[in-house]
Design a protein around this motif. Structure first.
Motif, PDB file in Angstrom:
ATOM      1  N   VAL A 129       0.826  -1.211   0.000  1.00 13.22           N
ATOM      2  CA  VAL A 129       0.000   0.000   0.000  1.00 13.22           C
ATOM      3  C   VAL A 129       0.858   1.258   0.000  1.00 13.22           C
ATOM      4  N   ARG A 130       2.122   1.111   0.380  1.00 12.81           N
ATOM      5  CA  ARG A 130       3.061   2.233   0.268  1.00 12.81           C
ATOM      6  C   ARG A 130       4.429   1.666  -0.062  1.00 12.81           C
ATOM      7  N   PRO A 131       4.966   1.977  -1.245  1.00 12.39           N
ATOM      8  CA  PRO A 131       6.289   1.468  -1.608  1.00 12.39           C
ATOM      9  C   PRO A 131       7.362   1.995  -0.652  1.00 12.39           C
ATOM     10  N   ALA A 132       8.363   1.175  -0.409  1.00 12.12           N
ATOM     11  CA  ALA A 132       9.466   1.571   0.469  1.00 12.12           C
ATOM     12  C   ALA A 132      10.453   2.442  -0.291  1.00 12.12           C
ATOM     13  N   PRO A 133      10.978   3.465   0.382  1.00 11.65           N
ATOM     14  CA  PRO A 133      12.060   4.233  -0.244  1.00 11.65           C
ATOM     15  C   PRO A 133      13.261   3.319  -0.469  1.00 11.65           C
ATOM     16  N   HIS A 134      13.990   3.599  -1.539  1.00 10.26           N
ATOM     17  CA  HIS A 134      15.158   2.783  -1.892  1.00 10.26           C
ATOM     18  C   HIS A 134      16.411   3.408  -1.281  1.00 10.26           C
ATOM     19  N   HIS A 135      17.147   2.589  -0.522  1.00 10.77           N
ATOM     20  CA  HIS A 135      18.411   3.002   0.088  1.00 10.77           C
ATOM     21  C   HIS A 135      19.444   1.951  -0.288  1.00 10.77           C
ATOM     22  N   PRO A 136      20.172   2.147  -1.396  1.00  7.47           N
ATOM     23  CA  PRO A 136      21.075   1.104  -1.905  1.00  7.47           C
ATOM     24  C   PRO A 136      22.153   0.703  -0.903  1.00  7.47           C
ATOM     25  N   LEU A 137      22.346  -0.601  -0.803  1.00  6.69           N
ATOM     26  CA  LEU A 137      23.438  -1.131   0.021  1.00  6.69           C
ATOM     27  C   LEU A 137      24.775  -0.809  -0.630  1.00  6.69           C
ATOM     28  N   GLN A 138      25.800  -0.647   0.185  1.00  6.21           N
ATOM     29  CA  GLN A 138      27.158  -0.507  -0.340  1.00  6.21           C
ATOM     30  C   GLN A 138      27.567  -1.857  -0.912  1.00  6.21           C
ATOM     31  N   ALA A 139      28.476  -1.840  -1.885  1.00  7.59           N
ATOM     32  CA  ALA A 139      28.853  -3.064  -2.608  1.00  7.59           C
ATOM     33  C   ALA A 139      29.360  -4.162  -1.674  1.00  7.59           C
ATOM     34  N   ALA A 140      30.216  -3.834  -0.727  1.00  5.97           N
ATOM     35  CA  ALA A 140      30.760  -4.845   0.181  1.00  5.97           C
ATOM     36  C   ALA A 140      29.661  -5.447   1.059  1.00  5.97           C
ATOM     37  N   ARG A 141      28.761  -4.613   1.526  1.00  2.15           N
ATOM     38  CA  ARG A 141      27.660  -5.106   2.358  1.00  2.15           C
ATOM     39  C   ARG A 141      26.718  -5.967   1.526  1.00  2.15           C
ATOM     40  N   ARG A 142      26.462  -5.579   0.271  1.00  5.46           N
ATOM     41  CA  ARG A 142      25.607  -6.379  -0.614  1.00  5.46           C
ATOM     42  C   ARG A 142      26.214  -7.768  -0.814  1.00  5.46           C
ATOM     43  N   ARG A 143      27.534  -7.835  -1.055  1.00  6.17           N
ATOM     44  CA  ARG A 143      28.197  -9.140  -1.210  1.00  6.17           C
ATOM     45  C   ARG A 143      28.018  -9.981   0.048  1.00  6.17           C
ATOM     46  N   SER A 144      28.191  -9.368   1.207  1.00  2.24           N
ATOM     47  CA  SER A 144      28.054 -10.078   2.475  1.00  2.24           C
ATOM     48  C   SER A 144      26.632 -10.615   2.666  1.00  2.24           C
ATOM     49  N   VAL A 145      25.639  -9.790   2.410  1.00  2.00           N
ATOM     50  CA  VAL A 145      24.242 -10.210   2.583  1.00  2.00           C
ATOM     51  C   VAL A 145      23.872 -11.266   1.538  1.00  2.00           C
ATOM     52  N   THR A 146      24.357 -11.099   0.319  1.00  2.00           N
ATOM     53  CA  THR A 146      24.080 -12.084  -0.732  1.00  2.00           C
ATOM     54  C   THR A 146      24.675 -13.436  -0.365  1.00  2.00           C
ATOM     55  N   HIS A 147      25.903 -13.440   0.133  1.00  2.00           N
ATOM     56  CA  HIS A 147      26.545 -14.695   0.551  1.00  2.00           C
ATOM     57  C   HIS A 147      25.773 -15.338   1.692  1.00  2.00           C
TER      58      HIS A 147
END
Length: 176
Positions: A129-147
């Motif tokens: 009902v309300r889209p979330a604002p986008h706050h991009p992860l930093q590349a290193a943190r994205r790799r960590s969360v993806t792993h």
């Protein structure tokens, strides 16, 4: 004309333990409609645990915090600690939840929690009902969360496919 399950306040006899699984299941189906892969109860590096973490086809992470009602929301002050580990953050609440108490800088998903016998076997309607604002992860943190996401998904799949092997491995690892 609304159905019997819409636009009604939750039955006061329903507990968080009754409502949360209905919300969780409906949100998982909603995420599937968006082609998001979902993990429930995903541990985060800061020792918190996301109720639902969803991974989109473009590699973005959405954290979804389930709240069964106002007391559940007011009693939990940990949710800001989940935000640094996702690109978007949502609260998933019953349709009757007073949305005005939720922060303005988060997304909102609602679930039409059925108020009838046997509701646990149904998949409730859910909507963003309300889209979330986008706050991009930093590349290193994205790799960590993806792993972390991939490892947890693979471990859970392995335990489902061969529960006996999972037990043996768990026991062997504890003895080391």
């Amino acid at each position: 004309m609304p159905s019997d399950t819409t636009m009604r306040a939750p039955d006061p006899a329903l507990t968080t333990a009754d409502i949360q699984p209905v919300i969780r299941r409906a949100i998982a189906h909603l995420c599937g409609q968006h082609d998001w892969a979902v993990l429930h109860e995903m541990p985060l590096p800061n020792r918190r645990r996301a109720d639902v973490m969803a991974l989109s086809p473009n590699g973005q992470f959405t954290c979804i915090e389930i709240k069964s009602g106002l007391p559940d929301f007011r009693g939990d002050l940990k949710w800001p600690e989940y935000r640094p580990w996702c690109d978007a953050f949502y609260f998933a609440v019953p349709q009757t939840f007073p949305q005005e108490v939720l922060p303005q800088d988060v997304g909102i998903m609602t679930v039409d929690v059925p108020m009838m016998a046997g509701f646990r076997h149904m998949i409730a309607d859910a909507a963003i009902v309300r889209p979330a604002p986008h706050h991009p992860l930093q590349a290193a943190r994205r790799r960590s969360v993806t792993h972390r996401f991939a490892m947890l998904a693979a471990q859970r799949l392995n335990r489902m496919e061969d529960p006996a092997l999972a037990t043996v491995l768990h026991t062997a690892l504890r003895s080391e």
